[in-house]
Each structure stands twice: as C-alpha cells, then as structure tokens.
Design a protein around this motif. Structure first.
Motif, PDB file in Angstrom:
ATOM      1  N   ILE A   1       0.834  -1.202   0.000  1.00 45.15           N
ATOM      2  CA  ILE A   1       0.000   0.000   0.000  1.00 45.15           C
ATOM      3  C   ILE A   1       0.871   1.254   0.000  1.00 45.15           C
ATOM      4  O   ILE A   1       0.578   2.233  -0.697  1.00 45.15           O
ATOM      5  CB  ILE A   1      -0.953  -0.007   1.213  1.00 45.15           C
ATOM      6  N   ASP A   2       1.938   1.229   0.778  1.00 50.68           N
ATOM      7  CA  ASP A   2       2.827   2.392   0.876  1.00 50.68           C
ATOM      8  C   ASP A   2       3.443   2.766  -0.471  1.00 50.68           C
ATOM      9  O   ASP A   2       3.628   3.950  -0.772  1.00 50.68           O
ATOM     10  CB  ASP A   2       3.950   2.125   1.887  1.00 50.68           C
ATOM     11  N   ILE A   3       3.786   1.745  -1.295  1.00 49.86           N
ATOM     12  CA  ILE A   3       4.463   2.052  -2.553  1.00 49.86           C
ATOM     13  C   ILE A   3       3.506   2.104  -3.747  1.00 49.86           C
ATOM     14  O   ILE A   3       3.935   2.330  -4.875  1.00 49.86           O
ATOM     15  CB  ILE A   3       5.589   1.031  -2.844  1.00 49.86           C
ATOM     16  N   THR A   4       2.222   1.880  -3.493  1.00 49.63           N
ATOM     17  CA  THR A   4       1.237   2.005  -4.576  1.00 49.63           C
ATOM     18  C   THR A   4       0.286   3.158  -4.273  1.00 49.63           C
ATOM     19  O   THR A   4       0.563   4.292  -4.613  1.00 49.63           O
ATOM     20  CB  THR A   4       0.455   0.688  -4.772  1.00 49.63           C
ATOM     21  N   GLU A   5      -0.795   2.847  -3.602  1.00 54.12           N
ATOM     22  CA  GLU A   5      -1.781   3.879  -3.262  1.00 54.12           C
ATOM     23  C   GLU A   5      -2.372   3.598  -1.889  1.00 54.12           C
ATOM     24  O   GLU A   5      -2.675   2.448  -1.565  1.00 54.12           O
ATOM     25  CB  GLU A   5      -2.914   3.890  -4.299  1.00 54.12           C
ATOM     26  N   ARG A   6      -2.545   4.647  -1.131  1.00 51.60           N
ATOM     27  CA  ARG A   6      -3.218   4.511   0.161  1.00 51.60           C
ATOM     28  C   ARG A   6      -4.707   4.786  -0.064  1.00 51.60           C
ATOM     29  O   ARG A   6      -5.158   5.917   0.039  1.00 51.60           O
ATOM     30  CB  ARG A   6      -2.629   5.492   1.176  1.00 51.60           C
ATOM     31  N   LYS A   7      -5.425   3.721  -0.385  1.00 50.90           N
ATOM     32  CA  LYS A   7      -6.857   3.893  -0.603  1.00 50.90           C
ATOM     33  C   LYS A   7      -7.645   2.855   0.184  1.00 50.90           C
ATOM     34  O   LYS A   7      -7.130   1.780   0.531  1.00 50.90           O
ATOM     35  CB  LYS A   7      -7.202   3.834  -2.091  1.00 50.90           C
ATOM     36  N   VAL A   8      -8.892   3.191   0.449  1.00 47.92           N
ATOM     37  CA  VAL A   8      -9.730   2.400   1.346  1.00 47.92           C
ATOM     38  C   VAL A   8      -9.868   0.953   0.876  1.00 47.92           C
ATOM     39  O   VAL A   8      -9.800   0.023   1.684  1.00 47.92           O
ATOM     40  CB  VAL A   8     -11.132   3.035   1.492  1.00 47.92           C
ATOM     41  N   SER A   9     -10.067   0.743  -0.414  1.00 45.30           N
ATOM     42  CA  SER A   9     -10.289  -0.619  -0.908  1.00 45.30           C
ATOM     43  C   SER A   9      -9.099  -1.533  -0.608  1.00 45.30           C
ATOM     44  O   SER A   9      -9.278  -2.729  -0.381  1.00 45.30           O
ATOM     45  CB  SER A   9     -10.574  -0.604  -2.412  1.00 45.30           C
ATOM     46  N   TYR A  10      -7.879  -0.977  -0.591  1.00 46.13           N
ATOM     47  CA  TYR A  10      -6.701  -1.779  -0.256  1.00 46.13           C
ATOM     48  C   TYR A  10      -6.656  -2.081   1.241  1.00 46.13           C
ATOM     49  O   TYR A  10      -6.391  -3.211   1.646  1.00 46.13           O
ATOM     50  CB  TYR A  10      -5.422  -1.049  -0.675  1.00 46.13           C
ATOM     51  N   TYR A  11      -6.908  -1.058   2.036  1.00 45.79           N
ATOM     52  CA  TYR A  11      -6.912  -1.266   3.491  1.00 45.79           C
ATOM     53  C   TYR A  11      -8.000  -2.250   3.898  1.00 45.79           C
ATOM     54  O   TYR A  11      -7.844  -3.010   4.859  1.00 45.79           O
ATOM     55  CB  TYR A  11      -7.120   0.060   4.221  1.00 45.79           C
ATOM     56  N   ASN A  12      -9.110  -2.231   3.169  1.00 49.59           N
ATOM     57  CA  ASN A  12     -10.217  -3.139   3.500  1.00 49.59           C
ATOM     58  C   ASN A  12      -9.816  -4.606   3.410  1.00 49.59           C
ATOM     59  O   ASN A  12     -10.334  -5.458   4.134  1.00 49.59           O
ATOM     60  CB  ASN A  12     -11.414  -2.879   2.581  1.00 49.59           C
ATOM     61  N   ILE A  13      -8.881  -4.917   2.519  1.00 43.60           N
ATOM     62  CA  ILE A  13      -8.406  -6.303   2.401  1.00 43.60           C
ATOM     63  C   ILE A  13      -7.704  -6.718   3.688  1.00 43.60           C
ATOM     64  O   ILE A  13      -7.906  -7.822   4.202  1.00 43.60           O
ATOM     65  CB  ILE A  13      -7.464  -6.449   1.194  1.00 43.60           C
ATOM     66  N   LEU A  14      -6.895  -5.815   4.239  1.00 41.22           N
ATOM     67  CA  LEU A  14      -6.201  -6.108   5.494  1.00 41.22           C
ATOM     68  C   LEU A  14      -7.197  -6.261   6.637  1.00 41.22           C
ATOM     69  O   LEU A  14      -7.113  -7.194   7.439  1.00 41.22           O
ATOM     70  CB  LEU A  14      -5.204  -4.990   5.832  1.00 41.22           C
ATOM     71  N   VAL A  15      -8.160  -5.337   6.688  1.00 42.98           N
ATOM     72  CA  VAL A  15      -9.172  -5.376   7.750  1.00 42.98           C
ATOM     73  C   VAL A  15      -9.953  -6.683   7.686  1.00 42.98           C
ATOM     74  O   VAL A  15     -10.193  -7.333   8.711  1.00 42.98           O
ATOM     75  CB  VAL A  15     -10.126  -4.162   7.638  1.00 42.98           C
ATOM     76  N   LYS A  16     -10.336  -7.086   6.489  1.00 43.54           N
ATOM     77  CA  LYS A  16     -11.099  -8.331   6.307  1.00 43.54           C
ATOM     78  C   LYS A  16     -10.347  -9.521   6.879  1.00 43.54           C
ATOM     79  O   LYS A  16     -10.907 -10.321   7.637  1.00 43.54           O
ATOM     80  CB  LYS A  16     -11.398  -8.547   4.824  1.00 43.54           C
ATOM     81  N   HIS A  17      -9.078  -9.648   6.531  1.00 45.27           N
ATOM     82  CA  HIS A  17      -8.288 -10.796   6.982  1.00 45.27           C
ATOM     83  C   HIS A  17      -7.989 -10.729   8.476  1.00 45.27           C
ATOM     84  O   HIS A  17      -7.996 -11.763   9.166  1.00 45.27           O
ATOM     85  CB  HIS A  17      -6.989 -10.886   6.184  1.00 45.27           C
ATOM     86  N   MET A  18      -7.748  -9.542   8.986  1.00 49.14           N
ATOM     87  CA  MET A  18      -7.503  -9.403  10.426  1.00 49.14           C
ATOM     88  C   MET A  18      -8.750  -9.807  11.218  1.00 49.14           C
ATOM     89  O   MET A  18      -8.666 -10.527  12.220  1.00 49.14           O
ATOM     90  CB  MET A  18      -7.125  -7.958  10.760  1.00 49.14           C
ATOM     91  N   CYS A  19      -9.895  -9.338  10.767  1.00 54.68           N
ATOM     92  CA  CYS A  19     -11.144  -9.652  11.463  1.00 54.68           C
ATOM     93  C   CYS A  19     -11.472 -11.136  11.374  1.00 54.68           C
ATOM     94  O   CYS A  19     -11.933 -11.739  12.343  1.00 54.68           O
ATOM     95  CB  CYS A  19     -12.287  -8.821  10.890  1.00 54.68           C
ATOM     96  N   THR A  20     -11.236 -11.725  10.210  1.00 52.88           N
ATOM     97  CA  THR A  20     -11.490 -13.158  10.037  1.00 52.88           C
ATOM     98  C   THR A  20     -10.671 -13.979  11.019  1.00 52.88           C
ATOM     99  O   THR A  20     -11.119 -15.017  11.520  1.00 52.88           O
ATOM    100  CB  THR A  20     -11.162 -13.588   8.595  1.00 52.88           C
ATOM    101  N   ARG A  21      -9.462 -13.519  11.325  1.00 53.54           N
ATOM    102  CA  ARG A  21      -8.577 -14.219  12.257  1.00 53.54           C
ATOM    103  C   ARG A  21      -8.802 -13.791  13.708  1.00 53.54           C
ATOM    104  O   ARG A  21      -8.085 -14.239  14.605  1.00 53.54           O
ATOM    105  CB  ARG A  21      -7.122 -13.973  11.862  1.00 53.54           C
ATOM    106  N   GLY A  22      -9.782 -12.926  13.924  1.00 53.50           N
ATOM    107  CA  GLY A  22     -10.067 -12.487  15.289  1.00 53.50           C
ATOM    108  C   GLY A  22      -9.080 -11.476  15.829  1.00 53.50           C
ATOM    109  O   GLY A  22      -9.025 -11.237  17.039  1.00 53.50           O
ATOM    110  N   GLN A  23      -8.295 -10.866  14.940  1.00 57.09           N
ATOM    111  CA  GLN A  23      -7.321  -9.859  15.365  1.00 57.09           C
ATOM    112  C   GLN A  23      -7.983  -8.484  15.382  1.00 57.09           C
ATOM    113  O   GLN A  23      -7.628  -7.573  14.637  1.00 57.09           O
ATOM    114  CB  GLN A  23      -6.107  -9.883  14.427  1.00 57.09           C
ATOM    115  N   PHE A  24      -8.953  -8.337  16.273  1.00 60.85           N
ATOM    116  CA  PHE A  24      -9.762  -7.119  16.302  1.00 60.85           C
ATOM    117  C   PHE A  24      -8.963  -5.892  16.749  1.00 60.85           C
ATOM    118  O   PHE A  24      -9.190  -4.784  16.269  1.00 60.85           O
ATOM    119  CB  PHE A  24     -10.979  -7.323  17.202  1.00 60.85           C
TER     120      PHE A  24
END
Length: 291
Positions: free
Chosen positions: A77-100
């Motif tokens: 993300i840092d070397i491409t674009e800081r946009k919500v759709s990219y961050y959402n991928i991280l949030v999705k996987h963190m939440c799926t693993r219970g890393q709230f």
C-alpha cells in the motif's frame, strides 16, 4: 516486449489471481529480500497497467494477508496507493482471524492519513464480531458508524438482524429493522431471510413461522419466497413433517413451492418410511397444476 504487453492488454482484459504471485519469496527470513521482490513485481504491474495492474495489486494483497504477512501488505500500500479498498483487504483478513485490536489500530492509521474507513470496512468488523458471539461490541461499532456520519447499508443491517435473532434478541432485531427503514435503506428479500434464518438457527421455530405468516398477511415481500426459505430450512435439518406441512399450506394458499424443495421433501419422506405424507404432498402439488 513491454510495449507489446501493453497493446495486448488494451485489447483483452487481463485479471491476475493470487496464484500469479506464488513465486514471491515472502516467507524469506529477510524482510528486505521480500520487499525487493515485491517492488519489482509492482514496477512490472505498473508498466503493464490497466486491469492487469489493478487485479494484480488486489490479488497480491490478498495473498500476503492470507499468509499473515500484514507488514508486507502495508508495504504494498505504501508504494502504490493509500486507498480504502486496499486497506479493506487487510481489515477483512484481520477480522477473520479475530485480530480485532490490530484491525482497530488500522482504522486509526487510516484516519491519520485522511483515508477514512467506509461502510465496507465497518461491515467486516461487525460481521466478524457477530460470528464470534460479540453482538454487543458489534452494536457499538454500528453506533460508531452513525456517530461518524458513515451510512450503514443493507449488509450492515441484515448482518445485525440475523445475529440478533440468532442470539434470541428479537426485540433488538425489530428495532434495527425500524432503524433501517428510517435511514432510507430499503429492506430486500434477503432482509426477511435474515429474520427467518436467525429465528431458525436459535430454534425459535414458532417465531420463524409467525414471521412468515405475518409478512404474508401484510404482503410486504414475496410471500412465496419466504415460505420456500422456511420449508427449505426445515428440510435441511430433517424436520420433514414440518416441511411437508409448510408446502401443503403454501399450496392451499395458491402459492407455488420450488420444485426442488417439493421433490426433495417427497423423496425424503418416502426414504424415511412416511409414504402417506409423500403421497399427500404430491396429490396437492399436482392437483394445483404447479408442476
């Protein structure tokens, strides 16, 4: 070579999957080696451009997150674009693993760079909290959405309604439905499915049936569809007589059961030694000329 790739890409939409990046050394002990490989891949994707780049970066992030390489995903993300759709991928996987906690920290990081979480970001958190039984925390997140001026959508409401019913909080589910309407979010057929499935999964069978009948009387949705949903749930869980009764009730009201549900119910009734019920259902079904 690169010019030829770009020309071909303009003619044909090329979408890359996670498998395209299986060669990356992301499991290397050296973070720098991994970052170097990723940088080279990003440069190549950028040179090609178009759908190849867009799908490539998305799939690369998905792959890194599935490998729990969140630091490398952030680097992308840092070397491409800081946009919500990219961050959402991280949030999705963190939440799926219970890393709230990590997901929450990411929320703050996003706000710090004026890349505020959107409804989809919140929905990932709400859904994962509900699945883990933390319905009160999910409701708090919902209230946060409203407080920050972010508009909840039908997925937000349907998720909360389903789990509120599942955990026996019917009054809260109804309140959410009213709030959904007041927010201008039009209930869909899946909203009614959320109520029915939620009641059913908490074994509130009478409530599920009453919900179907009440909505049938109010004519607020496709009566035929919600009857079929309830009959299908009973069939799946082996409550064959109840499924039979619901299908016959539909036919008596002039409604059309889905042929697959009718056929599987009749077949299961015969296989479990209840041929009289199967014959009765078939008699009703074909007498109504719905086959």
């Amino acid at each position: 070579m690169s010019h030829g790739c770009s020309q071909y890409q303009q003619e044909v939409e090329i979408c890359l999957s996670e498998k395209a990046f299986g060669f990356l050394l992301v499991s290397s002990d050296s973070m720098e080696v991994a970052k170097k490989s990723i940088t080279e891949v990003i440069e190549l994707l950028t040179e090609v451009g178009g759908s190849c780049r867009n799908s490539g970066i998305h799939s690369l992030l998905e792959m890194l997150c599935s490998l729990i390489s969140f630091d490398l995903a952030k680097y992308v993300i840092d070397i491409t674009e800081r946009k919500v759709s990219y961050y959402n991928i991280l949030v999705k996987h963190m939440c799926t693993r219970g890393q709230f906690k990590d997901a929450r920290n990411l929320f703050e990081e996003m706000r710090g760079i004026s890349c505020d979480p959107d409804t989809k970001t919140y929905n990932y958190l709400i859904s994962s909290l509900c699945k883990q039984g933390s319905i009160d925390q999910a409701v708090s997140v919902f209230e946060e959405i409203l407080g920050r001026g972010c508009s909840p959508n039908f997925i937000t409401f349907e998720t909360l309604i389903y789990f509120a019913c599942k955990y026996g909080r019917s009054d809260h589910a109804i309140m959410l439905y009213d709030q959904m309407v007041s927010c201008g979010v039009k209930p869909r057929l899946s909203t009614h499915y959320a109520f029915i499935r939620g009641y059913f999964r908490s074994q509130q069978f009478d409530e599920a049936y009453r919900y179907v009948v009440d909505n049938a009387s109010a004519s607020t949705c496709s009566v035929q569809e919600i009857y079929n949903v309830l009959a299908s749930l009973h069939l799946q869980d082996g409550y064959l007589i109840v499924a039979h009764n619901l299908l016959v009730e539909m036919l008596q009201k002039g409604l059309k059961p889905k042929h697959s549900i009718f056929w599987r119910t009749a077949k299961s009734l015969r296989e479990t030694g209840k041929p009289k019920f199967a014959n009765n259902l078939e008699a009703w079904y074909y007498s109504r000329d719905v086959g």
